[in-house]
Write an enzyme that holds these catalytic residues in place. Structure first.
Site, PDB file in Angstrom:
ATOM      1  N   HIS A   1       2.075   1.894  -3.381  1.00  0.00           N
ATOM      2  CA  HIS A   1       1.036   2.495  -4.228  1.00  0.00           C
ATOM      3  C   HIS A   1       0.900   3.982  -3.932  1.00  0.00           C
ATOM      4  O   HIS A   1       0.710   4.797  -4.833  1.00  0.00           O
ATOM      5  CB  HIS A   1      -0.311   1.799  -4.003  1.00  0.00           C
ATOM      6  CG  HIS A   1      -0.344   0.387  -4.500  1.00  0.00           C
ATOM      7  ND1 HIS A   1       0.244   0.003  -5.680  1.00  0.00           N
ATOM      8  CD2 HIS A   1      -0.877  -0.737  -3.970  1.00  0.00           C
ATOM      9  CE1 HIS A   1       0.063  -1.295  -5.863  1.00  0.00           C
ATOM     10  NE2 HIS A   1      -0.600  -1.771  -4.826  1.00  0.00           N
TER      11      HIS A   1
ATOM     12  N   THR B   1       0.836  -1.206   0.000  1.00  0.00           N
ATOM     13  CA  THR B   1       0.000   0.000   0.000  1.00  0.00           C
ATOM     14  C   THR B   1       0.873   1.259   0.000  1.00  0.00           C
ATOM     15  O   THR B   1       0.573   2.239  -0.684  1.00  0.00           O
ATOM     16  CB  THR B   1      -0.910   0.012   1.241  1.00  0.00           C
ATOM     17  OG1 THR B   1      -1.627  -1.211   1.281  1.00  0.00           O
ATOM     18  CG2 THR B   1      -1.895   1.161   1.197  1.00  0.00           C
TER      19      THR B   1
HETATM   20 ZN   LIG Z   1       0.465  -3.378   5.264  1.00  0.00          ZN
END
Ligand SMILES: [Zn+2]
Ligand SMILES: [Zn+2]
Length: 353
Positions: free
Chosen positions: A40, A37
């Site tokens: 990203h 994440t």
């Molecule tokens: Zn994580």
């Protein structure tokens, strides 16, 4: 203090030490870890960008020591060694009230929606803390319990693992942790598929290191062909459980093909496109009577208890930590992950070089 780099949404900056509010504690961070994440966010990927309103301190995988208590906090003391669930849930929606807080309708994530853990200090609600035993969980492992929780949640979502043939597609960091859990739980066999050369190499190295395991571990590159025949020949006609960690449509389709009738697929990997074509849908899913199950986050707090129990019984994850960097070298950590040259990059705020 570094200025933003061209094209990068993430930079290092000095901020005031945060103050814990009602029901919150401040934790001095011992170690943090970079998650997919975070990558990203770093790349301002459309899948996460709308969730952020910068400036925000990113990062949600960490461990550390409590160093200040806000008003009304009971049961915790300064110096306690902790990690925390960084999904903050409402406690009031139907999912929360049904005991399914991991799918709360109003989930907010620290490190996305509010300040997170790539810092020297983080403030979290005391209700989200998880107490750690330093004899069981050293800081470089405590740094990524959030991700380990995804792995454990995925494995535990299968109805059972012991004595069954398991296929795991996608040997990224969470896949690698899930593989270790599957072996630890005594699967009849574990087949790992992966396409990225770096991850493939680490999967083969881990399988070689576990050559004495009671669970035979095979690592296959689906790009080389012959996958279906090879897996069927070594699993008595097909696997019982697929743990899908890659999100790759080809892996999802071949996993469905390789499942033996009445098998289960647990899906954690997120396909990059919103739609997915399942080939030969009726034969692969309906006529085989398969069970498909999506997994998100960690059950609060059953998954945390389970993973701490696995670590206490000797689950070995040392091979997952491929790099240890100073916090301010975050950019280098992301580059290593982008190139599939790393599994977990653990960051130390106190390390200077
Ligand atoms: Zn994580
Ligand atoms: Zn809720």
């Amino acid at each position: 203090m570094a200025r933003p780099e061209p094209g990068a949404a993430v930079y290092v900056e000095d901020l005031p030490v945060p103050t814990p509010g009602e029901g919150e504690v401040r934790v001095r961070i011992a170690r943090a870890a970079i998650c997919g994440t975070d990558r990203h966010i770093f790349h301002w990927d459309p899948s996460v960008a709308p969730m952020l309103s910068p400036p925000v301190v990113i990062g949600h995988e960490f461990c550390g020591h409590i160093d200040a208590l806000g008003p009304g906090v009971e049961g915790w003391q300064e110096g306690d060694y902790v990690s925390a669930e960084m999904h903050l849930v409402c406690g009031r929606c139907r999912a929360c009230r049904s005991g399914n807080r991991h799918v709360c309708e109003h989930t907010r994530i620290a490190g996305l929606h509010r300040d997170g853990a790539f810092a020297e200090y983080v403030v979290v609600p005391a209700a989200n803390l998880v107490r750690l035993d330093p004899a069981v969980v050293p800081p470089h492992i405590g740094a990524f319990l959030d991700a380990l929780g995804n792995a454990v949640h995925t494995v535990q979502a299968a109805s059972s693992i012991a004595g069954r043939h398991v296929l795991l597609s996608g040997y990224g960091a969470i896949g690698a942790m899930a593989a270790a859990v599957v072996e630890f739980e005594g699967a009849a066999s574990l087949t790992i598929t992966e396409v990225a050369p770096g991850h493939l190499e680490r999967a083969r190295a881990w399988a070689a290191a576990r050559a004495d395991s009671a669970t035979p571990i095979r690592v296959l590159d689906p790009g080389r062909g012959g996958l279906v025949e090879e897996v069927r020949a070594t699993t008595d006609g097909g696997v019982d459980v697929v743990l899908e960690m890659s999100g790759a449509p080809a892996a999802i389709n071949s996993g469905l093909e390789l499942l033996y009738p009445a098998g289960e697929m647990v899906l954690l990997g997120i396909p990059s496109r919103p739609d997915l074509l399942v080939e030969d849908f009726s034969r692969r899913i309906i006529f085989k009577g398969l069970t498909l199950r999506g997994v998100v986050g960690r059950r609060m707090f059953a998954t945390w208890e389970e993973m701490l129990g696995l670590l206490a019984r000797g689950l070995d994850l040392e091979h997952i930590v491929t790099h240890r960097l100073p916090l301010r070298d975050f950019h280098r950590g992301v580059a290593l992950l982008d190139a599939a040259e790393a599994h977990k990059v653990v960051l130390d705020p106190a390390q200077t070089d």
